[in-house]
Design a protein around this motif. Sequence first.
Motif, short mmCIF file in Angstrom:
data_model
loop_
_atom_site.label_atom_id
_atom_site.label_comp_id
_atom_site.label_asym_id
_atom_site.label_seq_id
_atom_site.Cartn_x
_atom_site.Cartn_y
_atom_site.Cartn_z
N HIS A 19 -28.66 42.32 90.65
CA HIS A 19 -28.86 41.16 90.60
C HIS A 19 -29.98 40.71 91.64
CE1 HIS A 19 -24.51 40.14 89.20
NE2 HIS A 19 -25.31 40.39 88.15
N LEU A 79 -33.45 42.21 90.20
CA LEU A 79 -33.96 41.24 89.28
C LEU A 79 -34.32 39.90 89.74
CD1 LEU A 79 -31.29 41.99 86.36
CD2 LEU A 79 -33.96 42.90 86.67
N ARG A 80 -33.96 39.34 90.91
CA ARG A 80 -34.26 38.26 91.51
C ARG A 80 -35.77 38.59 92.05
NH1 ARG A 80 -31.08 35.10 96.20
NH2 ARG A 80 -32.01 37.02 97.54
N TYR A 137 -38.29 39.66 88.96
CA TYR A 137 -38.39 38.60 87.81
C TYR A 137 -38.15 37.21 88.18
CZ TYR A 137 -39.05 42.64 84.75
OH TYR A 137 -39.57 44.18 84.11
N LEU A 139 -35.08 35.91 88.47
CA LEU A 139 -33.75 35.45 87.90
C LEU A 139 -32.84 35.23 89.04
CD1 LEU A 139 -33.42 38.28 84.81
CD2 LEU A 139 -34.58 36.08 85.13
N CYS A 183 -27.62 35.24 87.66
CA CYS A 183 -26.24 36.13 87.99
C CYS A 183 -25.99 36.25 89.54
CB CYS A 183 -26.57 37.44 87.45
SG CYS A 183 -26.29 37.41 85.58
N GLY A 186 -27.92 37.48 76.61
CA GLY A 186 -28.16 38.40 77.65
C GLY A 186 -27.90 39.68 77.63
N ALA A 194 -28.25 40.01 83.36
CA ALA A 194 -29.38 39.06 83.13
C ALA A 194 -28.41 38.03 82.36
CB ALA A 194 -30.39 39.68 82.80
N SER A 195 -28.78 36.87 82.59
CA SER A 195 -27.86 35.78 81.71
C SER A 195 -28.42 34.61 81.22
CB SER A 195 -26.82 35.45 82.45
OG SER A 195 -25.80 34.66 81.67
N GLU A 246 -31.16 32.76 82.47
CA GLU A 246 -32.73 32.60 81.87
C GLU A 246 -33.18 33.31 80.72
OE1 GLU A 246 -32.22 32.96 86.72
OE2 GLU A 246 -31.15 33.78 84.97
N ARG A 276 -36.24 39.89 77.43
CA ARG A 276 -34.96 40.50 77.29
C ARG A 276 -35.24 42.02 77.20
NH1 ARG A 276 -30.82 39.68 72.85
NH2 ARG A 276 -31.50 37.61 72.56
N ILE A 299 -36.71 43.41 80.39
CA ILE A 299 -35.67 43.61 81.48
C ILE A 299 -34.74 44.64 81.06
CG2 ILE A 299 -33.58 42.49 82.71
CD1 ILE A 299 -35.57 39.92 82.53
#
Length: 219
Positions: free
Chosen positions: A30, A33-34, A37, A39, A42, A91, A146-147, A149, A157, A160
Amino acid sequence: MSAPSAASSFRYGVFLRPDPGTCALLTDLHLLLRQQYGLVSCAAYPPHATLAGNVPTDAPEDELTGRIGTALAGTAAFTAYNLGIEKGGGGIGFNLHDLPDGSPNPGITNLLDTVRRAMAPVAEPMDHYRANPLDPGRFRAHLSIASHELLLRPELRPEIADFVEGLGWEPPRSFTADTVSLYRFRSPDWHAQWWRSMTWDHVRSWRLEPAVAAALDAA
């Protein structure tokens, strides 16, 4: 002390906590990915598999804990299987719903039903963004990667998914599912992108009975 009304900014979630190794891997995913990207949805939650999520209710908090505790009494821990990445439902997440043979894991489905029956009488109507976990048969247990967003940016998608698979990280393929937790969530606007401003508190956890002890009690 009574819980705030459903019209307030508070909601509740009942989560299955994975094993510590899976929690650590999810946290790293998480945060990565933040950073890569942007995100944040999560990472806004503790690592978990949802049993009942973002539930508005007028019930006092002690009633919620009483209902959940009573429902879980005698519930046995079980083996949960992480069957790898799924990309359905808008997701990306790890499939926790099934057994290695592809059939639904009865430990998961029974626990979902137990929590649903405990929460349904006091839950206000809600429209889960993907599927309402209080509706039997419509919800698949998962560990989100990933959810929210991706509903707003579905074009991300495939990229990622390739990025996550390219890491080659291997979570534990199974773990003992034995810890259920109640969380209190707050957002100033549940109709907007709540994950950007949401805060939460851990209310309490319950440890499920060891499977051997539960089997002896039932004999």
